[in-house]
Each structure stands twice: as C-alpha cells, then as structure tokens.
Design a protein around this motif. Structure first.
Motif, PDB file in Angstrom:
ATOM      1  N   ALA A  87       0.836  -1.204   0.000  1.00 33.22           N
ATOM      2  CA  ALA A  87       0.000   0.000   0.000  1.00 33.22           C
ATOM      3  C   ALA A  87       0.870   1.253   0.000  1.00 33.22           C
ATOM      4  O   ALA A  87       0.583   2.225  -0.720  1.00 33.22           O
ATOM      5  CB  ALA A  87      -0.933   0.004   1.205  1.00 33.22           C
ATOM      6  N   GLY A  88       1.949   1.257   0.782  1.00 31.45           N
ATOM      7  CA  GLY A  88       2.847   2.407   0.824  1.00 31.45           C
ATOM      8  C   GLY A  88       3.531   2.665  -0.505  1.00 31.45           C
ATOM      9  O   GLY A  88       3.652   3.813  -0.950  1.00 31.45           O
ATOM     10  N   VAL A  89       3.985   1.603  -1.148  1.00 34.13           N
ATOM     11  CA  VAL A  89       4.640   1.753  -2.455  1.00 34.13           C
ATOM     12  C   VAL A  89       3.645   2.279  -3.488  1.00 34.13           C
ATOM     13  O   VAL A  89       3.954   3.187  -4.263  1.00 34.13           O
ATOM     14  CB  VAL A  89       5.265   0.409  -2.908  1.00 34.13           C
ATOM     15  N   LEU A  90       2.438   1.721  -3.495  1.00 32.74           N
ATOM     16  CA  LEU A  90       1.416   2.180  -4.445  1.00 32.74           C
ATOM     17  C   LEU A  90       1.046   3.642  -4.207  1.00 32.74           C
ATOM     18  O   LEU A  90       0.926   4.424  -5.168  1.00 32.74           O
ATOM     19  CB  LEU A  90       0.172   1.298  -4.379  1.00 32.74           C
ATOM     20  N   LEU A  91       0.869   4.020  -2.946  1.00 30.94           N
ATOM     21  CA  LEU A  91       0.558   5.421  -2.648  1.00 30.94           C
ATOM     22  C   LEU A  91       1.695   6.335  -3.066  1.00 30.94           C
ATOM     23  O   LEU A  91       1.463   7.428  -3.594  1.00 30.94           O
ATOM     24  CB  LEU A  91       0.263   5.600  -1.159  1.00 30.94           C
TER      25      LEU A  91
END
Length: 110
Positions: free
Chosen positions: A9-13
């Motif tokens: 989720a952090g990488v995608l955000l």
C-alpha cells in the motif's frame, strides 16, 4: 501478512501521489532510511531469535531515525555534515550487515 500489505500500500501510494521531499529535508532522508533499515533488520533478527517485542521495535525504530537525523543536523551546524553523515552510514551499515549475517545463519542453518 499485514506488514506486506502495508508495504505494498505504501509503495502504491508513493507511486500514485508522487510526493516531493522539501529541499531542507533532503540531506536527512537517506540517513533516516538507513537508520530505519537498521531497526527493521534488527526486528527481523529478534523475531527469528524468538525475542521480538513490538514496543522495543517501535522505540528502536523511532530513536534510530531521530538520533541519526540529530547527528547529521549537528554535523551541518558544525560544518562537517558530510563526514558525520558518512560515519552514521558506516556504523548503521555495519549493524545492518551484522543482523543480515545472523538472519542468514538462522535461515540457512550455517
């Protein structure tokens, strides 16, 4: 599974929002990342040793980042920022490789 989902989720955000780092913060970000990696490798090693404690991990994570940033800030104020940054990276790098070696010994039993 939750940490992996949080990482994804952090990488995608990060890819979608494309955040920019303020200019004044740029000298501290690499040091903070290395300090955070030291805490993560230490936490993973503690998990394999069976002594992991979430409270200790969080305190270690935050204090590593804050102390490393303060050392770099002090170095900037004294005019020796590059030398102290290098010292912090070397010390944390040694700790990271020590933890990586211990993790390797646990995983491969060698």
């Amino acid at each position: 599974m939750i940490p992996i989902l949080g990482l994804v989720a952090g990488v995608l955000l990060g890819l979608l929002l494309d955040p920019t780092v303020p200019l004044w913060l740029q000298p501290y970000l690499p040091i903070a990342v290395v300090a955070a990696l030291d805490a993560v490798f230490g936490g993973f090693r503690a998990r394999l040793d069976g002594i992991f404690d979430a409270k200790v991990f969080v305190i270690s994570f935050v204090s590593n980042v804050v102390v490393a940033a303060l050392i770099v800030f002090l170095g900037d104020q004294l005019g020796v920022g590059a030398q102290l940054s290098t010292a912090v990276v070397v010390v944390l790098g040694i700790r990271i490789f020590g933890n990586a070696a211990a993790i390797r010994r646990h995983v491969f039993r060698a």
